[in-house]
Design a protein around this motif. Structure first.
Motif, short mmCIF file in Angstrom:
data_model
loop_
_atom_site.label_atom_id
_atom_site.label_comp_id
_atom_site.label_asym_id
_atom_site.label_seq_id
_atom_site.Cartn_x
_atom_site.Cartn_y
_atom_site.Cartn_z
N LEU A 193 3.08 15.49 -6.75
CA LEU A 193 1.63 15.59 -6.66
C LEU A 193 1.19 16.43 -5.47
CD1 LEU A 193 0.66 11.90 -7.52
CD2 LEU A 193 0.69 13.89 -9.05
N GLY A 194 2.08 16.60 -4.49
CA GLY A 194 1.74 17.42 -3.34
C GLY A 194 0.85 16.74 -2.33
N THR A 195 0.86 15.39 -2.33
CA THR A 195 0.02 14.67 -1.36
C THR A 195 0.59 13.27 -1.14
OG1 THR A 195 -2.26 14.01 -0.84
CG2 THR A 195 -1.55 13.68 -3.10
N PRO A 196 0.50 12.72 0.07
CA PRO A 196 0.97 11.35 0.30
C PRO A 196 0.06 10.32 -0.37
CG PRO A 196 -0.04 12.22 2.29
CD PRO A 196 0.03 13.36 1.33
N LEU A 197 0.66 9.31 -0.95
CA LEU A 197 -0.09 8.23 -1.60
C LEU A 197 -0.13 6.96 -0.75
CD1 LEU A 197 1.38 8.68 -5.19
CD2 LEU A 197 -0.85 9.47 -4.36
N PHE A 198 0.79 6.86 0.19
CA PHE A 198 0.88 5.66 1.04
C PHE A 198 0.96 6.06 2.51
CE2 PHE A 198 2.73 4.14 -2.95
CZ PHE A 198 2.08 2.94 -3.12
N GLN A 199 0.45 5.18 3.34
CA GLN A 199 0.72 5.22 4.76
C GLN A 199 1.79 4.18 5.04
OE1 GLN A 199 -3.15 4.45 6.42
NE2 GLN A 199 -3.69 6.62 6.51
N ARG A 200 2.88 4.58 5.63
CA ARG A 200 4.00 3.67 5.89
C ARG A 200 3.81 2.95 7.21
NH1 ARG A 200 4.53 7.56 1.78
NH2 ARG A 200 6.55 7.36 0.71
N HIS A 201 4.01 1.61 7.21
CA HIS A 201 3.96 0.80 8.42
C HIS A 201 5.29 0.06 8.54
CE1 HIS A 201 -0.31 1.70 8.28
NE2 HIS A 201 -0.35 1.18 7.06
N ALA A 202 5.45 -0.72 9.60
CA ALA A 202 6.73 -1.38 9.85
C ALA A 202 7.15 -2.31 8.71
CB ALA A 202 6.67 -2.15 11.17
N HIS A 203 6.23 -3.15 8.23
CA HIS A 203 6.60 -4.13 7.20
C HIS A 203 5.69 -4.07 5.99
CE1 HIS A 203 9.43 -5.88 10.02
NE2 HIS A 203 8.46 -5.98 10.93
N ALA A 204 4.93 -3.01 5.83
CA ALA A 204 4.01 -2.91 4.69
C ALA A 204 3.62 -1.46 4.48
CB ALA A 204 2.77 -3.76 4.93
N VAL A 205 2.94 -1.20 3.41
CA VAL A 205 2.39 0.12 3.14
C VAL A 205 0.93 -0.06 2.72
CG1 VAL A 205 4.56 1.23 2.52
CG2 VAL A 205 3.23 0.07 0.74
N THR A 206 0.11 0.92 3.00
CA THR A 206 -1.28 0.91 2.54
C THR A 206 -1.57 2.23 1.85
OG1 THR A 206 -2.02 1.72 4.70
CG2 THR A 206 -2.10 -0.67 4.33
N LEU A 207 -2.47 2.18 0.89
CA LEU A 207 -2.80 3.37 0.14
C LEU A 207 -3.60 4.35 0.98
CD1 LEU A 207 -3.82 1.72 -3.24
CD2 LEU A 207 -1.93 3.31 -2.94
N THR A 208 -3.30 5.63 0.80
CA THR A 208 -4.15 6.67 1.37
C THR A 208 -5.40 6.79 0.50
OG1 THR A 208 -3.12 8.39 0.05
CG2 THR A 208 -2.13 7.93 2.21
N GLU A 209 -6.31 7.63 0.91
CA GLU A 209 -7.51 7.84 0.11
C GLU A 209 -7.15 8.38 -1.27
OE1 GLU A 209 -11.64 10.36 0.60
OE2 GLU A 209 -10.70 9.53 2.40
N GLY A 246 -4.29 7.86 -2.81
CA GLY A 246 -3.64 6.77 -3.53
C GLY A 246 -4.63 5.80 -4.13
N ARG A 247 -5.69 5.47 -3.36
CA ARG A 247 -6.72 4.56 -3.87
C ARG A 247 -7.46 5.18 -5.06
NH1 ARG A 247 -7.66 3.66 1.61
NH2 ARG A 247 -9.46 5.09 1.58
N ALA A 248 -7.69 6.47 -5.00
CA ALA A 248 -8.38 7.14 -6.10
C ALA A 248 -7.51 7.22 -7.35
CB ALA A 248 -8.80 8.55 -5.67
N TYR A 249 -6.20 7.32 -7.16
CA TYR A 249 -5.27 7.50 -8.28
C TYR A 249 -4.93 6.18 -8.97
CZ TYR A 249 -1.25 9.79 -10.61
OH TYR A 249 -0.38 10.33 -11.52
N LEU A 250 -4.92 5.06 -8.21
CA LEU A 250 -4.43 3.78 -8.72
C LEU A 250 -5.16 3.29 -9.98
CD1 LEU A 250 -2.61 1.29 -8.51
CD2 LEU A 250 -4.25 0.33 -6.87
N PRO A 251 -6.50 3.29 -10.05
CA PRO A 251 -7.14 2.76 -11.27
C PRO A 251 -6.73 3.50 -12.54
CG PRO A 251 -8.75 2.99 -9.50
CD PRO A 251 -7.51 3.67 -9.04
N SER A 252 -6.60 4.82 -12.45
CA SER A 252 -6.19 5.59 -13.63
C SER A 252 -4.77 5.26 -14.05
CB SER A 252 -6.31 7.09 -13.35
OG SER A 252 -7.66 7.44 -13.10
N VAL A 253 -3.89 5.06 -13.06
CA VAL A 253 -2.50 4.70 -13.37
C VAL A 253 -2.44 3.33 -14.02
CG1 VAL A 253 -0.26 4.15 -12.36
CG2 VAL A 253 -1.51 6.17 -11.58
N GLN A 254 -3.16 2.37 -13.45
CA GLN A 254 -3.15 1.02 -14.02
C GLN A 254 -3.70 1.03 -15.44
OE1 GLN A 254 -5.37 -1.01 -10.87
NE2 GLN A 254 -3.51 -2.15 -10.34
#
Length: 302
Positions: free
Chosen positions: A48-64, A66-74
């Motif tokens: 896709l040419g763009t990060p979908l997650f921000q990586r943290h020590a014990h979790a990940v959060t969606l980037t902007e 990623g949040r826009a893409y998730l509803p269409s994927v679901q």
């Protein structure tokens, strides 16, 4: 001609990781290793040419993105599942996405979900919560449980229950409140996202409130915790708040003062005739469950 449509497996992995906000939890659900989940997410991001997650020590959060893409994927995954079931018979496991206002999910829905899962073990329920209207605007869900004007959220729905407001505090604070005027001696903890608030209670009771001091929180669970720490007096929103008020050790300040709220909780969906089987079963169960909750409350107050 090359296609930008990603691998179906990458999308399944992305959806699980986004929903759980954890590569490890997604791996457990998909019977994969966390490293494999990470690799497949990275492959999707590369395509896709763009990060979908921000990586943290014990979790990940969606980037902007990623949040826009998730509803269409679901939605796409559910449409594929529905078509497969329709053509080739019932799938072993049916997915169901439900989104709920936080207080209702915590105080009403959570105590009943074990019963629902026991009745329908084939339904894999994913529950998410929100608090603001915007939380419900850009996320895919089969069903949404909202508070307030249902027309802002969907075209069809069912009213579930209304609320009753009354002041609560720690016992040592409640003991000092012998009259409505005594409330003005304490900070009043207000939930900024609700229309029915302290001002509504005062106006319904025809009580002066010009000297009131407020502290604002964005949800009732936080308001209860602040009251439990002795910050001041909160508003109970029965019956959805009953569990959190009890666990926080809060008691009614003035038992004779309570007012009905202005709005109700509603179950919302786009089209009742087009609900998937899992959503229909959840709706039937929920309507029956909230009737039972209402009956228990009526018996308790009789």
């Amino acid at each position: 001609m090359t296609t930008r449509i990603p691998s179906l497996n990458w999308l399944r992995v992305f959806e699980a990781a986004a929903r759980t906000e954890s590569f490890a939890k997604a791996a457990a659900q998909l019977n994969m290793s966390a490293a494999a989940v990470s690799q497949q997410v990275k492959a999707l991001e590369t395509q896709l040419g763009t990060p979908l997650f921000q990586r943290h020590a014990h979790a990940v959060t969606l980037t902007e993105a990623g949040r826009a893409y998730l509803p269409s994927v679901q939605q796409s995954l559910l449409m594929l599942e529905t078509a497969t079931t329709g053509l080739f018979g019932e799938s072993r496991e049916q997915r169901l996405f439900v989104q709920s206002v936080l207080l209702f999910a915590h105080g009403v829905l959570a105590p009943g979900l074990a019963e629902f899962q026991a009745l329908h073990p084939q339904i894999n329920l994913a529950l998410s919560t929100g608090n603001m209207a915007t939380d419900f605007a850009n996320r895919f869900a089969d069903l949404q449980i909202v508070f307030g004007n249902p027309n802002l959220f969907g075209s069809e729905g069912d009213e579930l229950m209304r609320e009753v407001l009354f002041p609560v505090a720690l016992p040592e604070i409640a003991a000092q409140i012998q009259s409505p005027q005594d409330l003005m001696k304490f900070t009043l903890i207000e939930v900024s996202t609700h229309r029915a608030s302290w001002v509504h209670l005062f106006e319904e009771q025809r009580l002066p409130h010009g000297q009131a001091r407020y502290f604002f929180a964005d949800n009732s669970l936080m308001a209860a915790e602040l009251a439990a720490q002795g910050l001041g007096v909160a508003l109970a929103r029965a019956p959805a708040s009953d569990a959190v008020m009890q666990r926080s050790g809060l008691v009614p300040c003035l038992p004779e003062i309570s007012v009905p709220g202005q709005e109700a909780y509603h179950l919302i969906y786009p089209d009742g005739s087009a609900l998937r089987p899992a959503a229909k079963r959840f709706r039937e169960w929920l309507l029956d469950f909230v009737r039972t909750v209402g009956s228990r409350l009526a018996e308790g107050s009789a």
